[in-house]
Design a protein around this motif. Structure first.
Motif, PDB file in Angstrom:
ATOM      1  N   TYR A  27       0.851  -1.184   0.000  1.00  0.00           N
ATOM      2  CA  TYR A  27       0.000   0.000   0.000  1.00  0.00           C
ATOM      3  C   TYR A  27       0.892   1.241   0.000  1.00  0.00           C
ATOM      4  O   TYR A  27       2.107   1.145   0.103  1.00  0.00           O
ATOM      5  N   THR A  28       0.250   2.408  -0.129  1.00  0.00           N
ATOM      6  CA  THR A  28       0.999   3.659  -0.211  1.00  0.00           C
ATOM      7  C   THR A  28       1.370   4.111   1.185  1.00  0.00           C
ATOM      8  O   THR A  28       0.641   4.829   1.860  1.00  0.00           O
ATOM      9  N   PHE A  29       2.533   3.700   1.587  1.00  0.00           N
ATOM     10  CA  PHE A  29       3.058   3.905   2.938  1.00  0.00           C
ATOM     11  C   PHE A  29       3.007   5.370   3.373  1.00  0.00           C
ATOM     12  O   PHE A  29       2.648   5.671   4.509  1.00  0.00           O
ATOM     13  N   SER A  30       3.343   6.267   2.469  1.00  0.00           N
ATOM     14  CA  SER A  30       3.509   7.674   2.842  1.00  0.00           C
ATOM     15  C   SER A  30       2.217   8.333   3.292  1.00  0.00           C
ATOM     16  O   SER A  30       2.245   9.387   3.932  1.00  0.00           O
ATOM     17  N   ARG A  31       1.085   7.739   2.997  1.00  0.00           N
ATOM     18  CA  ARG A  31      -0.200   8.380   3.262  1.00  0.00           C
ATOM     19  C   ARG A  31      -0.678   8.209   4.699  1.00  0.00           C
ATOM     20  O   ARG A  31      -1.628   8.883   5.110  1.00  0.00           O
ATOM     21  N   TYR A  32      -0.055   7.315   5.455  1.00  0.00           N
ATOM     22  CA  TYR A  32      -0.666   6.899   6.705  1.00  0.00           C
ATOM     23  C   TYR A  32       0.223   7.075   7.924  1.00  0.00           C
ATOM     24  O   TYR A  32       1.452   7.043   7.842  1.00  0.00           O
ATOM     25  N   CYS A  33      -0.439   7.231   9.055  1.00  0.00           N
ATOM     26  CA  CYS A  33       0.245   7.276  10.338  1.00  0.00           C
ATOM     27  C   CYS A  33       0.799   5.889  10.667  1.00  0.00           C
ATOM     28  O   CYS A  33       0.135   4.883  10.447  1.00  0.00           O
ATOM     29  N   MET A  34       2.022   5.877  11.203  1.00  0.00           N
ATOM     30  CA  MET A  34       2.681   4.636  11.582  1.00  0.00           C
ATOM     31  C   MET A  34       3.064   4.697  13.056  1.00  0.00           C
ATOM     32  O   MET A  34       3.273   5.781  13.607  1.00  0.00           O
ATOM     33  N   GLY A  35       3.187   3.541  13.675  1.00  0.00           N
ATOM     34  CA  GLY A  35       3.566   3.516  15.074  1.00  0.00           C
ATOM     35  C   GLY A  35       4.452   2.343  15.421  1.00  0.00           C
ATOM     36  O   GLY A  35       4.508   1.349  14.692  1.00  0.00           O
ATOM     37  N   ALA A  96       3.316  -0.836  13.290  1.00  0.00           N
ATOM     38  CA  ALA A  96       1.903  -0.893  12.954  1.00  0.00           C
ATOM     39  C   ALA A  96       1.538   0.262  12.046  1.00  0.00           C
ATOM     40  O   ALA A  96       2.130   1.340  12.123  1.00  0.00           O
ATOM     41  N   SER A  97       0.547   0.026  11.209  1.00  0.00           N
ATOM     42  CA  SER A  97       0.078   1.051  10.291  1.00  0.00           C
ATOM     43  C   SER A  97      -1.388   1.346  10.522  1.00  0.00           C
ATOM     44  O   SER A  97      -2.212   0.436  10.606  1.00  0.00           O
ATOM     45  N   SER A  98      -1.676   2.622  10.594  1.00  0.00           N
ATOM     46  CA  SER A  98      -3.064   3.050  10.646  1.00  0.00           C
ATOM     47  C   SER A  98      -3.591   3.207   9.227  1.00  0.00           C
ATOM     48  O   SER A  98      -2.817   3.219   8.264  1.00  0.00           O
ATOM     49  N   THR A  99      -4.888   3.366   9.075  1.00  0.00           N
ATOM     50  CA  THR A  99      -5.476   3.744   7.790  1.00  0.00           C
ATOM     51  C   THR A  99      -5.888   5.199   7.800  1.00  0.00           C
ATOM     52  O   THR A  99      -6.661   5.649   6.947  1.00  0.00           O
ATOM     53  N   PHE A 111      -5.942   0.313  18.875  1.00  0.00           N
ATOM     54  CA  PHE A 111      -7.134   0.066  18.053  1.00  0.00           C
ATOM     55  C   PHE A 111      -7.184   0.974  16.828  1.00  0.00           C
ATOM     56  O   PHE A 111      -7.964   0.729  15.913  1.00  0.00           O
ATOM     57  N   GLU A 112      -6.336   2.007  16.800  1.00  0.00           N
ATOM     58  CA  GLU A 112      -6.291   2.908  15.643  1.00  0.00           C
ATOM     59  C   GLU A 112      -5.458   2.317  14.502  1.00  0.00           C
ATOM     60  O   GLU A 112      -5.412   2.888  13.426  1.00  0.00           O
ATOM     61  N   TYR A 113      -4.813   1.193  14.745  1.00  0.00           N
ATOM     62  CA  TYR A 113      -3.913   0.609  13.748  1.00  0.00           C
ATOM     63  C   TYR A 113      -4.521  -0.664  13.170  1.00  0.00           C
ATOM     64  O   TYR A 113      -5.052  -1.498  13.888  1.00  0.00           O
ATOM     65  N   THR A 114      -4.394  -0.793  11.862  1.00  0.00           N
ATOM     66  CA  THR A 114      -5.013  -1.909  11.156  1.00  0.00           C
ATOM     67  C   THR A 114      -4.039  -3.031  10.838  1.00  0.00           C
ATOM     68  O   THR A 114      -4.402  -4.198  10.911  1.00  0.00           O
ATOM     69  N   TYR A 115      -2.824  -2.665  10.472  1.00  0.00           N
ATOM     70  CA  TYR A 115      -1.849  -3.668  10.039  1.00  0.00           C
ATOM     71  C   TYR A 115      -0.686  -3.708  11.025  1.00  0.00           C
ATOM     72  O   TYR A 115      -0.201  -2.667  11.479  1.00  0.00           O
ATOM     73  N   TRP A 116      -0.210  -4.933  11.279  1.00  0.00           N
ATOM     74  CA  TRP A 116       0.846  -5.151  12.260  1.00  0.00           C
ATOM     75  C   TRP A 116       1.914  -6.069  11.697  1.00  0.00           C
ATOM     76  O   TRP A 116       1.617  -6.993  10.928  1.00  0.00           O
ATOM     77  N   GLY A 117       3.143  -5.842  12.118  1.00  0.00           N
ATOM     78  CA  GLY A 117       4.224  -6.757  11.799  1.00  0.00           C
ATOM     79  C   GLY A 117       4.268  -7.898  12.812  1.00  0.00           C
ATOM     80  O   GLY A 117       3.468  -7.953  13.745  1.00  0.00           O
ATOM     81  N   GLN A 118       5.241  -8.786  12.603  1.00  0.00           N
ATOM     82  CA  GLN A 118       5.338  -9.970  13.456  1.00  0.00           C
ATOM     83  C   GLN A 118       6.183  -9.713  14.703  1.00  0.00           C
ATOM     84  O   GLN A 118       6.196 -10.530  15.625  1.00  0.00           O
ATOM     85  N   GLY A 119       6.894  -8.595  14.720  1.00  0.00           N
ATOM     86  CA  GLY A 119       7.672  -8.228  15.896  1.00  0.00           C
ATOM     87  C   GLY A 119       9.137  -8.564  15.789  1.00  0.00           C
ATOM     88  O   GLY A 119       9.534  -9.483  15.051  1.00  0.00           O
ATOM     89  N   THR A 120       9.949  -7.824  16.531  1.00  0.00           N
ATOM     90  CA  THR A 120      11.377  -8.105  16.648  1.00  0.00           C
ATOM     91  C   THR A 120      11.751  -7.940  18.122  1.00  0.00           C
ATOM     92  O   THR A 120      11.360  -6.966  18.767  1.00  0.00           O
TER      93      THR A 120
END
Length: 125
Positions: A27-35, A96-99, A111-120
């Motif tokens: 997806y277009t990474f630049s458009r969204y808040c990340m955490g 995590a990425s929000s929409t 809860f504001e984030y939709t997509y998550w990585g697997q963690g490090t």
């Protein structure tokens, strides 16, 4: 499909540094808040830092002055620089990425984030 893949964790001595990376695709990474979030054994997941689409940043009190979140929109990579690490920073770290493009003070609500990585895993001794 959307993928978030973290890397850069590992063992480190107290006072040391690590740089975590999160490569984003689908997806277009630049458009969204990340955490960045973290979860230690037996504890709830907590927000570490957030960055809006315009580059505005927010930090949990625990990381202010020590951690820096940044993003490279050209490479679709989210970073978290961890300095002056302490044993209490030991945890699994997730990106995590929000929409939404902006979360502002809501950045730490998972809860504001939709997509998550697997963690490090970050382990400080």
């Amino acid at each position: 499909h959307v993928q978030l893949v973290e890397s850069g964790g590992g063992p480190v001595q107290a006072g040391g540094s690590l740089r975590l990376s999160c490569v984003v695709s689908g997806y277009t990474f630049s458009r969204y808040c990340m955490g960045w979030f973290r979860q230690a054994p037996g504890k709830e997941r907590e927000g570490v830092a957030g960055i809006d689409s315009d580059g505005s940043t927010n930090y949990a009190d625990s990381g202010k002055g020590r951690f820096t979140i940044s993003r490279d929109n050209a490479k679709n990579i989210l970073y978290l620089q961890l300095n002056s690490l302490q044993p209490e920073d030991t945890a699994m770290y997730y990106c995590a990425s929000s929409t939404y493009p902006y979360l502002g003070m809501g950045w730490s609500d998972s809860f504001e984030y939709t997509y998550w990585g697997q963690g490090t895993q970050v382990t400080v001794s």
